[in-house]
Design an enzyme around this catalytic site. Structure first.
Site, PDB file in Angstrom:
ATOM      1  N   HIS A   1      -4.424  -6.818   6.496  1.00 11.36           N
ATOM      2  CA  HIS A   1      -4.036  -5.975   7.646  1.00 11.36           C
ATOM      3  C   HIS A   1      -4.525  -6.546   8.977  1.00 11.36           C
ATOM      4  O   HIS A   1      -4.099  -6.070  10.033  1.00 11.36           O
ATOM      5  CB  HIS A   1      -4.601  -4.554   7.506  1.00 11.36           C
ATOM      6  CG  HIS A   1      -4.053  -3.810   6.325  1.00 11.36           C
ATOM      7  ND1 HIS A   1      -2.705  -3.640   6.118  1.00 11.36           N
ATOM      8  CD2 HIS A   1      -4.672  -3.193   5.275  1.00 11.36           C
ATOM      9  CE1 HIS A   1      -2.514  -2.954   4.987  1.00 11.36           C
ATOM     10  NE2 HIS A   1      -3.698  -2.677   4.460  1.00 11.36           N
TER      11      HIS A   1
ATOM     12  N   ASP B   1      -0.520  -6.265  -3.066  1.00  9.40           N
ATOM     13  CA  ASP B   1      -1.340  -5.105  -2.725  1.00  9.40           C
ATOM     14  C   ASP B   1      -0.382  -3.918  -2.492  1.00  9.40           C
ATOM     15  O   ASP B   1       0.754  -4.111  -2.057  1.00  9.40           O
ATOM     16  CB  ASP B   1      -2.115  -5.423  -1.442  1.00  9.40           C
ATOM     17  CG  ASP B   1      -3.159  -4.377  -1.094  1.00  9.40           C
ATOM     18  OD1 ASP B   1      -4.338  -4.603  -1.409  1.00  9.40           O
ATOM     19  OD2 ASP B   1      -2.793  -3.327  -0.509  1.00  9.40           O
TER      20      ASP B   1
ATOM     21  N   HIS C   1      -0.375  -1.840  -0.218  1.00 11.56           N
ATOM     22  CA  HIS C   1      -0.081  -1.711   1.211  1.00 11.56           C
ATOM     23  C   HIS C   1       0.631  -2.974   1.715  1.00 11.56           C
ATOM     24  O   HIS C   1       0.350  -4.078   1.253  1.00 11.56           O
ATOM     25  CB  HIS C   1      -1.378  -1.535   2.004  1.00 11.56           C
ATOM     26  CG  HIS C   1      -2.211  -0.372   1.562  1.00 11.56           C
ATOM     27  ND1 HIS C   1      -3.282  -0.510   0.696  1.00 11.56           N
ATOM     28  CD2 HIS C   1      -2.113   0.947   1.859  1.00 11.56           C
ATOM     29  CE1 HIS C   1      -3.818   0.696   0.484  1.00 11.56           C
ATOM     30  NE2 HIS C   1      -3.121   1.594   1.172  1.00 11.56           N
TER      31      HIS C   1
ATOM     32  N   ASP D   1      -4.640  -2.183  -5.779  1.00 12.50           N
ATOM     33  CA  ASP D   1      -4.537  -0.752  -5.488  1.00 12.50           C
ATOM     34  C   ASP D   1      -3.158  -0.181  -5.808  1.00 12.50           C
ATOM     35  O   ASP D   1      -2.903   1.006  -5.566  1.00 12.50           O
ATOM     36  CB  ASP D   1      -4.959  -0.438  -4.036  1.00 12.50           C
ATOM     37  CG  ASP D   1      -4.441  -1.437  -3.033  1.00 12.50           C
ATOM     38  OD1 ASP D   1      -3.597  -2.278  -3.412  1.00 12.50           O
ATOM     39  OD2 ASP D   1      -4.869  -1.389  -1.867  1.00 12.50           O
TER      40      ASP D   1
END
Ligand SMILES: [Zn+2]
Length: 346
Positions: free
Chosen positions: A125, A161, A163, A248
């Site tokens: 991120h 991931d 995200h 995740d």
């Protein structure tokens, strides 16, 4: 041909501390310590990373941003509502980025060598000029830029991931030499990663987004790998594959809303390894991103390392018995968005 696997790990990763109750808790580092210890006992080489240098970081981060996060040394601060530093975090973030650098140098110089960097904090991120979503420095982007600086023509980054890796996408969105492929829950944090985001300027087509509606299962993941991820990688012909290895999307994860099982992480790695064997003599690197259920993180990391080490085996996709409607929707959207750039057949 058999691949040797190397782990890049530092017991100091635990020194990056977050407030009580924050998902990026120090126990994540203990899981990685335990894994490193177990694999060391099985004969896998474990190396300690060096600190990334300013020059290595400045390839993907603004000088002013690097100066600003340098000022957090010795202090506990909040860089955004989710992203904290403890007095040691700056140094630990430099070690995490340095782990990617070390992994690149060892794998590029070898044949049939894979490296797994067991780092925290995560990185995908982190934008060029901003910390975000638990991430201070974009470890995977620093590694990809280092590989390019060492003369690697084409680097593929695959990010699974849960995200979307907004930072990695933005850093390379105009660069045709770095392919970014992300499979993620959508809509979800951080909000980017729609299938229509395909890169810009000379980099158009070299950003591939595979958003999956909440609830995606192993079959959805298998569908997007077979339909898009693997065919696009084969056409790109990477000289190095770097995996943004987040765990995740696991069914037990407290943050993500996907339902992948541990064997699905092994299957993804098998598929990616087969492409790396085909295109670049097995050279691949996995750098840890998220994964907040400690048991799921440990089991999935073990399965990942197991899949990379030793002789190749065909991907064994698990079956949840649930139809892959989310995966098919994602492939359909990607085919429309990417038709000018890649051959994606039915
Ligand atoms: Zn994540």
């Amino acid at each position: 041909m058999a691949v040797s696997v190397l782990l890049v790990h530092s017991e100091r990763f635990a020194e990056h501390q977050t407030p009580p109750g924050h998902p990026e808790r120090p126990e994540r580092a203990e899981v990685m310590d335990a894994i490193a210890g177990r694999w060391r006992a099985r004969g896998v080489e474990i190396v300690a990373p060096r600190l990334a240098t300013h020059e290595q970081l400045a390839r993907v981060h603004d000088g002013e941003y690097l100066r600003r996060i340098g000022e957090t040394v010795g202090r506990a601060t909040a860089l955004d509502p989710d992203t904290y530093t403890s007095p040691e975090s700056h140094e630990i973030a430099l070690l995490a980025a340095g782990a990617g650098i070390d992994a690149v140098e060892r794998v590029i110089g070898a044949s049939h060598l894979a490296a797994v960097a067991l780092v925290r904090p995560p990185g995908h991120h982190a934008e060029r000029d901003r910390a975000m979503g638990f991430c201070l420095l974009n470890n995977v982007a620093v590694a990809a830029a280092h590989a390019r600086a060492l003369g690697t023509a084409r680097v593929a980054i695959v990010d699974y991931d849960v995200h979307h890796g907004n930072g990695t996408q933005h850093i390379f969105e105009a660069d045709p030499h770095v392919l970014y492929v992300s499979m993620h829950q959508h809509p979800y944090y951080p909000g980017t990663g729609a299938s229509g985001e395909v890169g810009r300027d000379a980099g158009r087509g070299f950003t591939v987004n595979l958003p999956l509606e909440v609830g995606a299962v192993d079959e959805d993941c298998q569908t997007v790998f077979a339909g898009v991820v693997i065919p696009v990688l084969r056409q790109f012909e990477p000289d190095l594959v770097i995996v943004s290895a987040g765990f995740d999307a696991h069914e037990d994860d407290p943050l993500g809303g996907m339902r992948l099982t541990t064997p699905a992480f092994a299957a993804m790695m098998s598929e990616l390894r087969a492409v790396a064997e085909e295109c670049c003599r097995g050279r691949m690197i996995a750098i840890v991103e998220g994964g907040y259920d400690l048991h799921a993180l440990g089991a999935s990391l073990d399965a990942t390392i197991e899949t990379l080490d030793g002789p190749p085996s065909p991907a064994a996709w698990p079956s949840s018995g649930i139809a892959s409607s989310r995966g098919r929707d994602s492939v359909k959207a990607a085919r429309l968005a990417l038709a000018p750039f890649w051959t994606i057949t039915e």
